[in-house]
Design a protein around this motif. Sequence first.
Motif, short mmCIF file in Angstrom:
data_model
loop_
_atom_site.label_atom_id
_atom_site.label_comp_id
_atom_site.label_asym_id
_atom_site.label_seq_id
_atom_site.Cartn_x
_atom_site.Cartn_y
_atom_site.Cartn_z
N VAL A 63 63.54 17.64 15.50
CA VAL A 63 62.91 17.03 14.60
C VAL A 63 63.92 16.68 13.31
CG1 VAL A 63 60.71 17.69 15.04
CG2 VAL A 63 62.07 18.87 13.51
N ARG A 64 63.58 15.81 12.69
CA ARG A 64 64.05 15.41 11.24
C ARG A 64 63.36 15.72 10.23
NH1 ARG A 64 66.80 10.29 11.92
NH2 ARG A 64 64.75 9.55 11.45
N GLN A 65 63.66 16.83 9.31
CA GLN A 65 62.87 16.84 8.20
C GLN A 65 62.57 15.91 7.07
OE1 GLN A 65 64.11 20.65 6.47
NE2 GLN A 65 62.05 21.28 5.52
N ASP A 66 61.46 16.04 6.51
CA ASP A 66 61.18 14.98 5.59
C ASP A 66 62.03 15.21 4.21
OD1 ASP A 66 59.61 13.63 7.29
OD2 ASP A 66 57.56 14.26 6.19
N THR B 283 62.46 24.26 -7.86
CA THR B 283 62.87 25.71 -8.23
C THR B 283 61.55 26.41 -8.37
OG1 THR B 283 63.10 25.42 -10.58
CG2 THR B 283 65.11 25.03 -9.01
N ALA B 284 60.31 26.09 -8.63
CA ALA B 284 59.28 26.99 -8.74
C ALA B 284 59.04 27.55 -7.41
CB ALA B 284 57.90 26.07 -9.21
N GLN B 285 58.32 28.75 -7.58
CA GLN B 285 57.97 29.60 -6.54
C GLN B 285 56.76 29.17 -5.90
OE1 GLN B 285 59.42 31.82 -4.86
NE2 GLN B 285 61.10 32.36 -6.01
N VAL B 286 56.80 28.83 -4.85
CA VAL B 286 55.48 28.36 -4.23
C VAL B 286 54.99 29.38 -2.81
CG1 VAL B 286 54.43 26.51 -2.80
CG2 VAL B 286 55.97 26.08 -4.68
N GLY B 287 53.95 29.77 -2.47
CA GLY B 287 53.49 30.50 -1.44
C GLY B 287 54.04 29.88 -0.41
N LYS B 288 54.01 30.42 0.79
CA LYS B 288 54.27 30.03 2.19
C LYS B 288 53.74 28.54 2.31
CE LYS B 288 54.57 31.08 6.81
NZ LYS B 288 54.23 32.04 8.01
N ARG B 289 54.64 27.72 2.57
CA ARG B 289 54.14 26.20 2.92
C ARG B 289 54.84 25.69 3.78
NH1 ARG B 289 53.07 23.09 -2.13
NH2 ARG B 289 52.57 21.12 -1.44
N LEU B 290 53.81 25.13 4.95
CA LEU B 290 54.38 24.13 6.13
C LEU B 290 55.09 22.75 5.50
CD1 LEU B 290 51.22 24.87 8.41
CD2 LEU B 290 53.43 26.24 8.19
N ALA B 291 55.70 22.32 6.44
CA ALA B 291 56.46 21.00 6.31
C ALA B 291 56.40 20.17 7.34
CB ALA B 291 57.98 21.30 6.11
N TYR C 4 55.29 22.01 10.93
CA TYR C 4 55.86 23.29 11.36
C TYR C 4 56.15 24.20 10.07
CZ TYR C 4 60.33 21.90 9.65
OH TYR C 4 61.39 21.50 8.90
N ASP C 5 56.49 25.51 10.45
CA ASP C 5 56.73 26.47 9.28
C ASP C 5 58.43 26.47 9.26
OD1 ASP C 5 57.18 28.71 7.82
OD2 ASP C 5 55.96 30.17 9.15
N PRO C 6 58.60 26.26 8.09
CA PRO C 6 60.05 26.05 8.01
C PRO C 6 61.05 27.37 8.05
CG PRO C 6 59.06 25.23 6.08
CD PRO C 6 58.05 25.88 7.09
N GLU C 7 60.40 28.49 7.93
CA GLU C 7 60.96 29.88 8.01
C GLU C 7 61.04 30.09 9.40
OE1 GLU C 7 58.65 32.67 5.93
OE2 GLU C 7 58.84 31.72 4.20
N VAL D 167 66.32 19.96 13.00
CA VAL D 167 65.50 21.43 13.02
C VAL D 167 65.13 21.28 14.62
CG1 VAL D 167 63.70 22.76 12.63
CG2 VAL D 167 64.82 21.41 10.59
N LEU D 168 65.43 22.50 15.34
CA LEU D 168 65.25 22.65 16.67
C LEU D 168 64.07 23.71 16.93
CD1 LEU D 168 65.95 21.64 19.67
CD2 LEU D 168 67.59 23.97 19.67
N LEU D 169 63.00 23.20 17.46
CA LEU D 169 61.80 24.05 17.33
C LEU D 169 61.15 24.01 19.00
CD1 LEU D 169 59.71 22.38 14.87
CD2 LEU D 169 60.94 24.61 14.41
N ARG D 170 60.33 25.06 19.55
CA ARG D 170 59.72 25.16 20.74
C ARG D 170 58.56 24.47 20.25
NH1 ARG D 170 60.87 28.93 24.69
NH2 ARG D 170 62.73 30.45 23.84
N GLU D 171 57.71 23.68 21.26
CA GLU D 171 56.56 23.24 21.18
C GLU D 171 55.51 23.83 20.62
OE1 GLU D 171 53.69 20.17 23.63
OE2 GLU D 171 54.86 21.51 24.79
N ARG D 172 55.48 25.27 21.19
CA ARG D 172 54.53 26.23 20.54
C ARG D 172 54.66 26.45 19.20
NH1 ARG D 172 57.01 31.18 23.90
NH2 ARG D 172 58.70 31.69 22.33
N ASP D 173 55.55 26.15 18.75
CA ASP D 173 55.72 26.50 17.13
C ASP D 173 55.24 25.25 16.02
OD1 ASP D 173 57.01 28.85 17.77
OD2 ASP D 173 59.26 28.04 17.62
N LEU D 174 55.05 24.13 16.77
CA LEU D 174 54.08 23.17 15.70
C LEU D 174 52.82 23.43 15.61
CD1 LEU D 174 55.46 20.04 18.24
CD2 LEU D 174 56.41 21.22 16.17
N HIS D 175 52.35 23.08 14.55
CA HIS D 175 50.91 23.48 13.86
C HIS D 175 50.10 22.28 14.12
CE1 HIS D 175 51.96 27.56 12.31
NE2 HIS D 175 53.00 26.82 12.22
N ALA D 176 50.70 21.36 13.99
CA ALA D 176 49.78 19.92 14.15
C ALA D 176 50.57 18.62 14.39
CB ALA D 176 49.10 19.48 12.63
#
Length: 100
Positions: free
Chosen positions: A8-11, A28-36, A58-61, A74-83
């Motif tokens: 994938v190519r990240q937005d 630079t603001a701290q944000v809680g865990k955020r999906l991308a 997906y989860d950027p972490e 970014v290289l991911l497994r299919e199971r790491d996709l959330h939507a």
Amino acid sequence: MLHDRVLVRQDAGEGDRRSSGGILIPATAQVGKRLAWAEVIAVGQNVRSVEPGDRVLYDPEERAEVEVQGVAYVLLRERDLHAVAAERVEASGEATGLYL
């Protein structure tokens, strides 16, 4: 691509953003865990739920970055996709086009 891998190519939305009330939130603001969101570029032969051109959440972490000809992916497994948001599903009129 091999097996169940998704490339994938990240937005580019990593900069400043605005809240729904119009408040500017600096990058630079701290944000809680955020999906991308990202656009699918290529898929392995065992991937069943996404196709190139779809947008995925997906989860950027949990990612492995790779650079191909000067472009970062970014290289991911299919199971790491959330939507998955796909225009091909939206056009059928049977579903919302967003799998959760």
